[in-house]
Design an enzyme around this catalytic site. Sequence first.
Site, short mmCIF file in Angstrom:
data_model
loop_
_atom_site.label_atom_id
_atom_site.label_comp_id
_atom_site.label_asym_id
_atom_site.label_seq_id
_atom_site.Cartn_x
_atom_site.Cartn_y
_atom_site.Cartn_z
N PRO A 113 0.82 -1.22 0.00
CA PRO A 113 0.00 0.00 0.00
C PRO A 113 0.85 1.26 0.00
O PRO A 113 1.89 1.34 0.65
CB PRO A 113 -0.80 -0.12 1.29
CG PRO A 113 -0.90 -1.58 1.52
CD PRO A 113 0.41 -2.14 1.06
N CYS A 114 0.37 2.26 -0.75
CA CYS A 114 1.17 3.47 -0.92
C CYS A 114 0.50 4.72 -0.38
O CYS A 114 1.04 5.81 -0.50
CB CYS A 114 1.48 3.68 -2.40
SG CYS A 114 0.02 3.90 -3.43
N GLN A 115 -0.69 4.60 0.20
CA GLN A 115 -1.41 5.80 0.62
C GLN A 115 -0.61 6.66 1.59
O GLN A 115 -0.64 7.88 1.54
CB GLN A 115 -2.76 5.43 1.26
CG GLN A 115 -3.76 4.85 0.28
CD GLN A 115 -3.67 3.34 0.18
OE1 GLN A 115 -2.65 2.75 0.50
NE2 GLN A 115 -4.74 2.71 -0.27
N PHE A 152 2.52 7.04 1.66
CA PHE A 152 3.67 7.64 0.99
C PHE A 152 3.29 8.69 -0.04
O PHE A 152 4.12 9.41 -0.54
CB PHE A 152 4.49 6.55 0.27
CG PHE A 152 5.00 5.46 1.15
CD1 PHE A 152 5.62 5.74 2.36
CD2 PHE A 152 4.85 4.13 0.78
CE1 PHE A 152 6.11 4.72 3.16
CE2 PHE A 152 5.34 3.11 1.58
CZ PHE A 152 5.96 3.41 2.78
#
Length: 303
Positions: free
Chosen positions: A56-58, A60
């Site tokens: 998951p990248c939220q 970042f």
Amino acid sequence: MGFERAGFKTIWANDFNADACKTHENWSTAKVVCGDVAKVDATDIPDADIMLGGFPCQGFSLSGPRKIDDSRNVLYKHYVRIVKEKKPLMFVGENVKGLLTMGGGTIIEAIVEDFSQCGYNVFYKLLNAKDYAVPEDRERVIIVGFRKDLNITEFEFPVPRNYRVTMREALKNIPEPEPDEVCNAPYSSRYMSRNRKRGWDDVSYTIPAMAKQVTLWPGSPDMVKLDKDLWKFGDNGVTRRFSWREAAAIQTFPPDLEFYGDLTSKYKQIGNAVPVKLAETVATHLYGVLSNRLRDGKKRKTN
């Protein structure tokens, strides 16, 4: 899908989103385990030459709140855990541009160190999908690790191509959408804070995962700037967002691929995905690197 096109064979996959799992099963023969990766026992995962992970990248992302202690930022630890136990020849990770500057660079340094401690030489680079036959301005960090016994201590990422695929080319065979294929939610003040439209002979803005934030179809009238962080839609034409099928074409999915779930879920799956042709370019490059290294290793053993 891009790795399949490059010659790899997917044998196992995991996602928390039930619709994404069904969509994956729609094109792949892999065993798909739907559920929380934190609860996946690595011993239940089959051995493989390469492992792919899009943690998951939220936490970042540059487009939202960026918190070092965001609980989603530590989910990469489960990828590290699985790589450490399964010990594939190489692994690939993907994340947003914000990963490189999060915590002043400490986050990416920690990720590299964690994988290095597992026995991998790690390389990363910011790539833009538009440089690899994707009609989309989409910057993503690609992380590649090679098991240290392969002795790959230098690695160059694929060279950008000298041409761009435009939206005109990408969407030329996509039919006019049905009303239920386009998000018609109200446009928020955030949406109207900047230009959301590019023309036919350009590449698209990044396709987001949130349906309400999907950018405008290139046939829409040009937007007009009224003030700082304030725009309005142009006149004399139809203004609408991309349909989910158009968004999928921009992400270079095949036109006959059906996505499961409601309209919001389809946009989410498409926006969260790695563009197929970007993945294929990286995969083809890695296939060559791995094949050459294994062939060289076999020659050394027989000499």
